[in-house]
Design an enzyme around this catalytic site. Structure first.
Site, PDB file in Angstrom:
ATOM      1  N   CYS A 113      -4.448  10.237  -3.233  1.00 21.38           N
ATOM      2  CA  CYS A 113      -3.015  10.156  -2.874  1.00 21.38           C
ATOM      3  C   CYS A 113      -2.317  11.512  -2.869  1.00 21.38           C
ATOM      4  O   CYS A 113      -1.243  11.653  -2.300  1.00 21.38           O
ATOM      5  CB  CYS A 113      -2.291   9.208  -3.815  1.00 21.38           C
ATOM      6  SG  CYS A 113      -2.917   7.543  -3.699  1.00 21.38           S
ATOM      7  N   HIS A 249       5.402  10.446  -3.368  1.00 21.38           N
ATOM      8  CA  HIS A 249       4.296   9.553  -3.007  1.00 21.38           C
ATOM      9  C   HIS A 249       4.781   8.115  -3.181  1.00 21.38           C
ATOM     10  O   HIS A 249       5.432   7.786  -4.168  1.00 21.38           O
ATOM     11  CB  HIS A 249       3.094   9.837  -3.901  1.00 21.38           C
ATOM     12  CG  HIS A 249       1.979   8.855  -3.724  1.00 21.38           C
ATOM     13  ND1 HIS A 249       1.523   8.478  -2.489  1.00 21.38           N
ATOM     14  CD2 HIS A 249       1.242   8.172  -4.643  1.00 21.38           C
ATOM     15  CE1 HIS A 249       0.548   7.597  -2.650  1.00 21.38           C
ATOM     16  NE2 HIS A 249       0.358   7.388  -3.942  1.00 21.38           N
ATOM     17  N   ASN A 279       1.278   1.552  -0.332  1.00 25.25           N
ATOM     18  CA  ASN A 279       0.705   2.849  -0.697  1.00 25.25           C
ATOM     19  C   ASN A 279      -0.347   3.219   0.353  1.00 25.25           C
ATOM     20  O   ASN A 279      -1.411   2.604   0.414  1.00 25.25           O
ATOM     21  CB  ASN A 279       0.072   2.737  -2.089  1.00 25.25           C
ATOM     22  CG  ASN A 279      -0.524   4.048  -2.567  1.00 25.25           C
ATOM     23  OD1 ASN A 279      -0.658   4.989  -1.799  1.00 25.25           O
ATOM     24  ND2 ASN A 279      -0.888   4.093  -3.836  1.00 25.25           N
TER      25      ASN A 279
END
Ligand code: ACO
Length: 322
Positions: A113, A249, A279
């Protein structure tokens, strides 16, 4: 002194949308649980045969157009991905060919990520060092391919997509600083515990799926993101109030809220797309950034703080004047 500046952004999401209600039919979950624990309402899922490079190509073309550039002017391609099309060549090389670009350096970065933040750090340093003048930086994932659709603790969290940025050499910043960190001791909290070198067998049950100890990851993410914000501000002698936009994020709205509180930032100045994207791992920050730019929310001259946390653990930030 040469700096890098953000010349243009682009994003791309696959057509298919999977809602929380759709997920209720697949695993023992509820729209309410997913909303309350994560803030996610829906996510995009790549079609059968649609690859990370397909998504990256669309996002890249949009970023190059927004930058007012031609593909032939790109002299560095860095793609952040955990879900490459092939073991090799890199997705960056596949993308280079799609864009009909030849000869420049092209490689992938793997920091889950945090991948896009890592890729920005690498591209910024290449431009500052004089080894590139116009870099294409991409975060692209088909993360849905790594999901165990029988595991409700992970499959509701993720989605697919791609975001891209063109960075160009400039006499003025641009990117003010990048901060990259990792601690491999935490590998087991968030991982896909199989790979080529271990004799990966795609036919195995649970062959290559994401495993996460969500609660522990959550606590680490909140603490670590708080620290990276402080580190970034201190390095640049800035106060919290100097940041115009936080582009975090997009893993979980509760993590985003905690970081915004730490910055004493109103949510009006935090870019939030987790409700629509889920996500998307390395794609999450550039997708959120592009959405806010195209909506006219982020304007030239404003100060942006991008931050991310992910498997590894990895974490990092990019401070930039847009
Ligand atoms: N639907 C319904 N119930 C569920 C679901 C679901 N989809 N998933 C878990 N539950 C249940 C659990 O089984 C548990 O039940 P129990 O109390 O009977 O045992 C209960 O809900 C609570 O589970 P927790 O794991 O404690 O829930 P939590 O509030 O921690 O939320 C979540 C879970 C959303 C995963 C959260 O921990 C989180 O967001 N963690 C961080 C994720 C993240 O940031 N990842 C980082 C980046 S990802 C990357 O790098 C690839």
């Amino acid at each position: 002194m040469t700096y890098s500046r953000i010349a243009g952004t682009g994003g791309y999401l696959p057509e298919k949308v999977l809602t929380n209600k759709d997920l209720e039919k697949i695993v023992d979950t509820s729209d309410q649980w997913i909303r309350e624990r994560t803030g996610i309402l829906r996510r995009h899922i790549a079609a059968a045969g649609e690859t990370t490079c397909d998504l990256a190509e669309q996002a890249s073309r949009r970023a190059i157009e927004a930058a007012g550039r031609q593909p032939g002017e790109i002299d560095l391609i860095v793609v952040a991905t955990t879900t490459p099309d092939q073991v090799f060549p890199s997705t960056a090389c596949l993308l280079q060919s799609r864009l009909d670009i030849h000869g420049c350096a092209a490689f992938d970065v793997q920091a889950v990520c945090t991948g896009f933040v890592y890729a920005m750090g690498v591209a910024d340093n290449s431009i500052k060092a004089g080894s590139a003048r116009c870099a294409l930086v991409v975060g692209a994932e088909t993360f849905s391919r790594l999901l165990n659709w029988k595991d409700r603790t992970t499959c509701v969290l993720f989605g697919d997509g791609a975001g891209a940025v063109v960075l160009e050499a400039s006499d003025e910043p641009g990117i003010l600083s990048t901060h990259l960190h990792a601690d491999g001791d935490y590998a087991s909290l968030l991982q896909v515990p199989h790979g080529v070198s271990q004799g990966y067998d795609a036919m195995q049950e649970n062959a290559a799926f994401v495993e996460m100890r969500g609660n522990e990851v959550f606590k680490m993410a909140v603490n670590t993101l708080g620290r990276i914000v402080d580190e970034t501000l201190e390095k640049n002698n800035l106060r919290k109030s100097d940041i115009d936009w936080l582009i975090p994020h997009q893993a979980n709205i509760r993590i985003i809220n905690a970081t915004a509180r730490k910055l004493r930032m109103s949510l009006d100045h935090v870019v939030v797309t987790v409700q629509d994207h889920g996500n998307t791992s390395a794609a999450s920050v550039p997708l959120a950034f592009d959405a806010a730019v195209r909506e006219g929310r982020i304007k030239r001259g404003e100060t942006l703080l991008m931050e991310a946390f992910g498997g590894g653990f990895t974490w990092g930030s990019v401070l930039a004047k847009y």
